[in-house]
Design an enzyme around this catalytic site. Structure first.
Site, PDB file in Angstrom:
ATOM      1  N   SER A   1       0.826  -1.222   0.000  1.00  0.00           N
ATOM      2  CA  SER A   1       0.000   0.000   0.000  1.00  0.00           C
ATOM      3  C   SER A   1       0.852   1.261   0.000  1.00  0.00           C
ATOM      4  CB  SER A   1      -0.880   0.051   1.255  1.00  0.00           C
ATOM      5  OG  SER A   1      -1.889  -0.896   1.163  1.00  0.00           O
TER       6      SER A   1
ATOM      7  N   HIS B   1      -2.827   0.864  -4.388  1.00  0.00           N
ATOM      8  CA  HIS B   1      -2.030  -0.127  -5.108  1.00  0.00           C
ATOM      9  C   HIS B   1      -2.072   0.223  -6.591  1.00  0.00           C
ATOM     10  CE1 HIS B   1      -1.251  -3.396  -2.054  1.00  0.00           C
ATOM     11  NE2 HIS B   1      -1.988  -2.538  -1.391  1.00  0.00           N
TER      12      HIS B   1
ATOM     13  N   HIS C   1      -5.349  -9.021  -1.330  1.00  0.00           N
ATOM     14  CA  HIS C   1      -5.298  -9.438   0.071  1.00  0.00           C
ATOM     15  C   HIS C   1      -6.361 -10.480   0.372  1.00  0.00           C
ATOM     16  CE1 HIS C   1      -3.815  -5.293  -0.264  1.00  0.00           C
ATOM     17  NE2 HIS C   1      -3.015  -5.573   0.748  1.00  0.00           N
TER      18      HIS C   1
ATOM     19  N   TYR D   1      -8.356 -10.392   2.750  1.00  0.00           N
ATOM     20  CA  TYR D   1      -9.610  -9.766   3.184  1.00  0.00           C
ATOM     21  C   TYR D   1     -10.473  -9.281   2.023  1.00  0.00           C
ATOM     22  CZ  TYR D   1      -7.042  -5.326   2.602  1.00  0.00           C
ATOM     23  OH  TYR D   1      -6.305  -4.294   2.100  1.00  0.00           O
ATOM     24  N   GLU D   2      -9.913  -9.275   0.806  1.00  0.00           N
ATOM     25  CA  GLU D   2     -10.709  -8.787  -0.321  1.00  0.00           C
ATOM     26  C   GLU D   2     -11.719  -9.818  -0.796  1.00  0.00           C
ATOM     27  OE1 GLU D   2      -8.494  -6.355  -3.337  1.00  0.00           O
ATOM     28  OE2 GLU D   2      -6.803  -6.947  -2.066  1.00  0.00           O
TER      29      GLU D   2
ATOM     30  N   ALA E   1       2.833  -2.227   4.089  1.00  0.00           N
ATOM     31  CA  ALA E   1       2.673  -1.180   5.091  1.00  0.00           C
ATOM     32  C   ALA E   1       2.262  -1.884   6.374  1.00  0.00           C
ATOM     33  CB  ALA E   1       1.601  -0.189   4.657  1.00  0.00           C
TER      34      ALA E   1
ATOM     35  N   MET F   1      -1.712  -6.819   7.249  1.00  0.00           N
ATOM     36  CA  MET F   1      -2.807  -7.627   6.681  1.00  0.00           C
ATOM     37  C   MET F   1      -2.377  -8.383   5.429  1.00  0.00           C
ATOM     38  SD  MET F   1      -5.814  -4.769   6.987  1.00  0.00           S
ATOM     39  CE  MET F   1      -5.917  -3.659   8.400  1.00  0.00           C
ATOM     40  N   SER F   2      -1.089  -8.586   5.250  1.00  0.00           N
ATOM     41  CA  SER F   2      -0.651  -9.199   3.988  1.00  0.00           C
ATOM     42  C   SER F   2       0.617 -10.009   4.198  1.00  0.00           C
ATOM     43  CB  SER F   2      -0.386  -8.103   2.950  1.00  0.00           C
ATOM     44  OG  SER F   2       0.757  -7.342   3.316  1.00  0.00           O
TER      45      SER F   2
ATOM     46  N   ASN G   1       2.315   3.556  11.014  1.00  0.00           N
ATOM     47  CA  ASN G   1       1.640   3.984  12.261  1.00  0.00           C
ATOM     48  C   ASN G   1       2.097   3.082  13.399  1.00  0.00           C
ATOM     49  OD1 ASN G   1      -0.272   2.091  10.528  1.00  0.00           O
ATOM     50  ND2 ASN G   1      -0.673   1.633  12.680  1.00  0.00           N
TER      51      ASN G   1
ATOM     52  N   HIS H   1      -7.258   3.689   6.334  1.00  0.00           N
ATOM     53  CA  HIS H   1      -6.503   3.396   5.112  1.00  0.00           C
ATOM     54  C   HIS H   1      -5.928   4.694   4.529  1.00  0.00           C
ATOM     55  CE1 HIS H   1      -5.069   1.005   1.843  1.00  0.00           C
ATOM     56  NE2 HIS H   1      -5.814   1.621   0.940  1.00  0.00           N
TER      57      HIS H   1
HETATM   58  N1  HPA Z   1      -2.500  -2.918  11.332  1.00  0.00           N
HETATM   59  C1  HPA Z   1      -2.668  -3.728  10.279  1.00  0.00           C
HETATM   60  N2  HPA Z   1      -2.300  -3.413   9.050  1.00  0.00           N
HETATM   61  C2  HPA Z   1      -1.687  -2.228   8.862  1.00  0.00           C
HETATM   62  C3  HPA Z   1      -1.455  -1.344   9.918  1.00  0.00           C
HETATM   63  C4  HPA Z   1      -1.897  -1.709  11.223  1.00  0.00           C
HETATM   64  O1  HPA Z   1      -1.720  -0.988  12.226  1.00  0.00           O
HETATM   65  N3  HPA Z   1      -0.853  -0.265   9.384  1.00  0.00           N
HETATM   66  C5  HPA Z   1      -0.703  -0.485   8.063  1.00  0.00           C
HETATM   67  N4  HPA Z   1      -1.213  -1.695   7.744  1.00  0.00           N
END
Ligand code: HPA
Length: 263
Positions: free
Chosen positions: A24, A54, A76, A78-79, A106, A201-202, A225, A237
Site C-alpha cells: 500500500s 495499489h 489481500h 480480506y478482499e 505497510a 494484513m498481507s 503507524n 486506510h
Molecule cells: N494494522 C494492520 N495493518 C496495517 C497497519 C496496522 O496498524 N498499518 C498499516 N497496515
C-alpha cells in the site's frame, strides 16, 4: 503456462532474476522500471479487485541493471476470503525464471524504536489469521517447512545494502492479522506479549506460497503507524496511504542498492 508465454511475447524472453511485490502506497517503484507494463486486467486469472493505493500492473524490465518483475498491486485475503489470491502471480514469476522474491508492505509498529516512516526487515512471522494459502492443495508439497522461510542470504543482502545506503533496517517479527478492520488495543497488547514487532494484513500468505514454489523470499515493512492504542493517531486506510511515502523513499534506496550489487 500460457500466461508465461503471453508475458514473454510482450516483455521479451530474457529470464527475470527477482520479483518485487509492492504494498500500500509503495506503487511508485513500478514506474522506475525500464520495461513493459501489463495491467492485471490483461492477464487472465490475475486478481482484478485490489485496494486503493495499489498499482495493479505487472512491470517487467530493468531496474539498476537487473531484470525484475514488479507486481504493482497485491490481492489481500480480506478482499475475497481467498488466502491463495497471489498464487497465480507468483507461479508466473517462477515461470519467468525468477528464483527470489522481495515482498513489501505497510505495517503498524509495536516498537517505540521503529516509529512511522521507518523500515523493518522481517526476521520471521506469525500467522494469526487462521488461514493458509495451501489449504486445499492436494500434493505432499503442501507440507512446507517454514523454519527458515525468510531467507538468510537475501536478508543479509538487504541489510548490507541498507547499511551502504545509510538506511536503518532493524529486523523484527511480523504478524498477519486478516483485516480489513484494524486491530483492537487489546489485540495489540496480546501481540506485544507474543513477541510481535509489527502487524499487517498481507505478506504472510505470499511468503508461504513463495516457499511452496521454491522461491527465496524476504520481506520489508514500511511502518505507517503505531499499533492501535499505542499512540493518539486515528488508524485508517487514508492514514496508511498518506504515511507510506515516508518510508517508501528509504525502501526504494534499499532495493536499488540491493539490485546494484546483484548485477
Ligand atoms: N494494522 C494492520 N495493518 C496495517 C497497519 C496496522 O496498524 N498499518 C498499516 N497496515
Amino acid at each position: 503456462m500460457d500466461l508465461v508465454a503471453h508475458i514473454k511475447r510482450l516483455a521479451g524472453d530474457a529470464p527475470v532474476r527477482i520479483g518485487l511485490v509492492l504494498g500500500s502506497g509503495l506503487g511508485h517503484l513500478a514506474e522506475a522500471v525500464d520495461g513493459v507494463a501489463i495491467p492485471y486486467t490483461d492477464l487472465s486469472g490475475f486478481p482484478h479487485a485490489g485496494v486503493s493505493g495499489h498499482n495493479p500492473k505487472l512491470v517487467i524490465g530493468d531496474l539498476e541493471g537487473v531484470r525484475v518483475a514488479v507486481f504493482g498491486g497485491r490481492m489481500h485475503y480480506y478482499e475475497s476470503g481467498n488466502p491463495a489470491a497471489m498464487r497465480l502471480p507468483l507461479e508466473v514469476l517462477k515461470g519467468l525464471g525468477a528464483d527470489s522474491l522481495i515482498l513489501t508492505n505497510a505495517a503498524g509498529s509495536l516498537r517505540a524504536d521503529i516509529p512511522p516512516g521507518d523500515l523493518m526487515l522481517l526476521s520471521d512471522h506469525i500467522n494469526l489469521s487462521g488461514a493458509n494459502p495451501l489449504i486445499g492443495e492436494k500434493t505432499d508439497a503442501r507440507f512446507v517447512p517454514m523454519t527458515d522461510a525468510h531467507d538468510e542470504g537475501l536478508r543479509g543482502q538487504l541489510k548490507a545494502a541498507a547499511a551502504r545506503a545509510g538506511v536503518d533496517l532493524p529486523e523484527g517479527v511480523y504478524a498477519w492479522f486478516s483485516g480489513p478492520s484494524f486491530e483492537t488495543p487489546a489485540e495489540i497488547r496480546m501481540a506485544k506479549v507474543l513477541g510481535i514487532d509489527a502487524v499487517g494484513m498481507s505478506t504472510v500468505p505470499e511468503v508461504i506460497l513463495a516457499r511452496f514454489l521454491g522461491l527465496k523470499v524476504a520481506a520489508i515493512s514500511t511502518i505507517t503507524n503505531m499499533g492501535a492504542g499505542l499512540s493518539d493517531e486515528r488508524l485508517s486506510h487514508e492514514h496508511t496511504k498518506a504515511m507510506a511515502p515516508l518510508g517508501a523513499a528509504k525502501l526504494e534506496k534499499v532495493i536499488r542498492e540491493t539490485l546494484r550489487h546483484l548485477r
